[in-house]
Design a protein around this motif. Structure first.
Motif: not given
Length: 348
Positions: A268-272, A275-277
């Motif tokens: 979840l943290t990596l996906k978040e 998404v910002e990237t």
């Protein structure tokens, strides 16, 4: 005496015979420039091993390898300079004899200190630096030093089936040659960071109907820190290209932008962060595939020999190109996707 003749005379007859095939490819002067080059390779992991093998075999003049790690069991499947008997020993101490055997003509130095122990003056004497498997803060600091001393740098790392290459040559002039087409090449800006500075023509000695363009280009580069802060694809990709864009691109940049230890980021943290990237890149979040996010979460920092062979070969070939000053270099960020086998180059 012509400069190329003077340069060629620095090669011995044995060297000319040994490197005959590659001299035919890139010329005597390019081979002589490689022979005089002093390169620093940081990290003798899977990627570093492949790069080391390739540049040593091609006839590089001086190579210093900096690595303070100890051989672990997991290294044995991805690094061919070490064996099971070396587990627990310093990697460089175990590998040095095998590296020297590859090409005794190359001057090799083995440094088992850590990168943190090196002061700025350590880097002054090198013509080029290659850093592998470093964390983001190490790469930022290293690139600041190479820019201070006007030294080209390659930075590379892998995450299982995925890998990246960052290139900062600061400013680089290259010469390339191609058959002249119906539309002649014109001087001027051809991309964000590249311009054609001169175009000359020459006629083939054996066929006067063949006319070649000799094209001089100038390439401007951003620092690693600038690249990860400002990388954008907004307005540069059409719908088809966006649809084909690998999830590995925003995920790789997300990992580079995140200050963390390997293994700290969950799905979840990596996906978040990815998404910002995507927002920074100016591409839709639909680019992200959950399967890729899961792969990156599990494989962060993992080294696979087949991936290292491809990426290490690409770096070594570009190093040869820039030392020989023969062809336009990579510019400036490359992502390898081991699932699709795509390896796009992005000019950020």
């Amino acid at each position: 005496m012509e400069p190329s003749q003077a340069t060629a005379e620095r090669l011995t007859r044995d060297e000319i015979d040994l490197y005959d095939r590659q001299i035919r490819l890139w010329g005597m002067a390019a081979q002589a420039r490689m022979r005089s080059a002093k390169v620093l390779l940081i990290g003798l992991g899977s990627l570093g091993t492949e790069i080391c093998k390739n540049v040593v075999l091609c006839g590089l003049g001086h190579l210093t390898i900096l690595d303070d790690t100890v051989v672990q069991e997991e290294d044995l499947g991805s690094q061919f300079f070490i064996g099971s008997e070396d587990v627990g020993s310093l990697k460089l101490e175990s590998a040095k004899a095998r590296i020297q055997d590859l090409n005794p003509r190359v001057h090799l130095s083995f440094d088992t200190q850590s990168i943190e122990s090196k002061d700025a003056d350590f880097y002054k004497g090198f013509d080029l630096v290659i850093g592998t498997e470093l964390n983001t803060s190490q790469m930022v600091k290293l690139n600041e030093l190479t820019r201070k001393y006007n030294i080209p740098i390659y930075l590379a790392g892998s995450n299982g089936l995925f890998a990246y290459i960052f290139v900062d040559l600061i400013q680089f002039d290259a010469e390339d040659e191609k058959l002249k087409g119906s539309q002649p090449t014109e001087k001027g800006q051809i991309s964000t960071n590249t311009e054609v500075t001169e175009v000359k023509t020459r006629t083939d000695e054996d066929d006067d109907k063949k006319v070649f363009e000799v094209i001089n280009t100038r390439h401007h580069y951003k620092s690693f820190q600038q690249m990860i802060k400002t990388a954008s694809l907004e307005g540069r990709l059409n719908r088809r290209q966006i649809k084909r864009l690998s999830s590995a691109v925003p995920l790789t940049l997300a990992l580079l932008r995140a200050e963390h230890e390997i293994g700290q980021l969950n799905f979840l943290t990596l996906k978040e962060k990815a998404v910002e990237t995507c927002r920074q890149l100016g591409v839709p979040e639909t680019v992200l595939n959950d399967t890729y996010v899961e792969q990156f979460t599990k494989q962060e920092g993992v080294q696979f020999a087949p991936v290292s062979a491809i990426v290490g070969g690409a770096i070594a070939q570009d190093v040869i190109n820039i030392l020989g000053k023969r062809q336009p270099p990579l510019s400036n960020f490359i992502v390898f996707d081991g699932i699709t086998l795509d390896m796009p180059i992005f000019e950020f």
